[in-house]
Scaffold this active site. Structure first.
Site, PDB file in Angstrom:
ATOM      1  CG  ASP A  31     -49.063  -9.216  36.794  1.00  0.00           C
ATOM      2  OD1 ASP A  31     -48.310  -9.500  35.407  1.00  0.00           O
ATOM      3  OD2 ASP A  31     -48.995  -7.955  37.414  1.00  0.00           O
TER       4      ASP A  31
ATOM      5  NE  ARG B 195     -33.035  -7.112   3.713  1.00  0.00           N
ATOM      6  CZ  ARG B 195     -32.360  -8.834   4.172  1.00  0.00           C
ATOM      7  NH1 ARG B 195     -32.871  -9.304   5.174  1.00  0.00           N
ATOM      8  NH2 ARG B 195     -31.055  -9.152   3.522  1.00  0.00           N
TER       9      ARG B 195
ATOM     10  CE  LYS C 135     -45.352  -6.734  27.631  1.00  0.00           C
ATOM     11  NZ  LYS C 135     -44.383  -7.691  28.936  1.00  0.00           N
TER      12      LYS C 135
ATOM     13  CE  LYS D 150     -52.580  -6.369  31.755  1.00  0.00           C
ATOM     14  NZ  LYS D 150     -51.713  -6.847  30.737  1.00  0.00           N
TER      15      LYS D 150
ATOM     16  CD  GLU E  18     -52.802  -7.214  35.518  1.00  0.00           C
ATOM     17  OE1 GLU E  18     -52.130  -8.113  33.943  1.00  0.00           O
ATOM     18  OE2 GLU E  18     -52.592  -6.852  36.197  1.00  0.00           O
TER      19      GLU E  18
END
Length: 282
Positions: A220, A99, A134, A166, A199
């Protein structure tokens, strides 16, 4: 800082701890300790295989006496019925590693397959599809390795290997000149040779970025039309990355504007695993 191999070993230690615990009591109670056998990994849907070499680490860590014979290597296109590899040894070991190996290989192969699909849509262009942060917690190195196996590229691995300023950083720092200036001073003071990416949200911020000088500008949530205008304005002065809300349907339009990179969170954050099974050879 730990090496790649050390981090993967830590991941496998945790995986065995949460799955096997103090023993697979089903296997231990039904299969004699002396029993030996063979299992093979069978592909059940078309895609790009990834994780073969990590699977080798899974088997070797649990039982170094397991013998793995590989027929299909990472990065190959596969189809239903293909046999990627066979593993021979103690049946108890085969059943207890099954597994964990499948979880890793299905996810990595799903990421590689998705990435390959995206990158193929950019064929003939200089643009590279890249990943984001992510990723599955604890599996980032494997997620990003799968992206590369699928033909894509990696953005920064984490918060430590690149400076990405950012909108929140800019707003808290008091503006683009302040944020970029502080980042450059920090790198000089600490002796770090880190690329700086910024950004931007509009044309004015692009102009400020060009004035202060950065290694890469991230556009962005720009439309393809605004992106094309931005590429002309930047005119090769720095690398350009498109990001935010870009789907497989709009990818090509962004690539045709001439950007260097398109970052896509969907490569890793909601990927479907590639179907495969690990079956006994009778």
């Amino acid at each position: 800082m730990k090496s790649r191999d050390e981090l993967i070993d830590d991941l496998l230690t945790l995986a065995f701890a949460e799955d096997v615990g103090d023993g697979d009591h089903t296997t231990l109670s039904t299969i004699p300790d002396t029993a030996t056998g063979k299992q093979r990994l069978i592909i059940k849907e078309p895609g790009v295989i990834a994780g073969v070499e990590v699977a080798r680490k899974v088997f070797a860590k649990f039982d170094p006496e397991l013998k793995m014979t590989v027929f299909i290597n990472d990065g190959a296109k596969v189809k239903p019925g293909d046999v990627a590899f066979e593993v021979e040894g103690k049946v108890q070991s085969l059943l207890q590693t099954e597994r964990i190996m499948l979880n890793i290989m299905q996810r990595m192969s799903g990421i590689a397959t998705t990435t390959n699909r995206y990158q193929q849509l950019l064929e003939g262009l200089k643009t590279k599809v890249i990943d984001t942060r992510k990723t599955q917690p604890g599996m980032r190195l494997l997620d990003k390795e799968a992206v590369k196996i699928g033909g894509g590229g990696n953005h920064r691995i984490g918060l430590f290997d690149m400076i990405l300023i950012k909108d929140n950083h800019v707003d808290f720092a008091g503006g683009i000149p302040q944020a970029v200036g502080a980042a450059k001073e920090y790198c000089q003071r600490t002796g770090r040779n880190l690329k700086i990416e910024l950004e931007v949200r509009n044309t004015e911020e692009i102009k400020q970025a060009l004035e202060v000088g950065v290694d890469r500008i991230m556009l962005d949530n720009f439309t393809p039309e605004r992106t094309a205008e931005a590429v002309k304005l930047i005119n090769g002065a720095t690398e350009i990355e498109s990001s935010g809300g870009i789907t497989i349907d709009t990818l090509r339009a962004y690539g045709e504007t001439g950007v260097d990179f398109i970052s896509v969170g969907a490569l890793t954050h909601s990927v479907k695993g590639l179907d495969m099974s690990f079956k006994a050879v009778k």
